[in-house]
Scaffold this motif. Structure first.
Motif: not given
Length: 71
Positions: A19-26
């Motif tokens: 969950g550290e990287i979310q959809a749409g996150e750069k």
């Protein structure tokens, strides 16, 4: 022995799974990602391209990638 570009794949997959990287996150810029993982910029680029081909990332021309979806 793990190939350098595989570090990028594992880093991104782990980030998405935790969950550290979310959809749409750069993601970090290519250069910073390479430094963080202690690999060459070419290896970082190769890992990002593989993740793009898998449909996990969307690459941009400015050396950045964003997450498309959860793996």
């Amino acid at each position: 022995m793990e190939k350098s570009y595989e570090k990028v794949i594992e880093y991104v997959k782990h980030g998405i799974g935790s969950g550290e990287i979310q959809a749409g996150e750069k993601l970090l810029p290519e250069r910073e990602l390479a430094q963080k993982l202690e690999i060459s910029r070419n290896s970082a680029r190769e890992g990002l391209r593989i993740l793009e081909n898998m449909g996990v990332l969307a690459l941009q021309k400015i050396g950045r990638a964003s997450c498309r979806e959860r793996v």
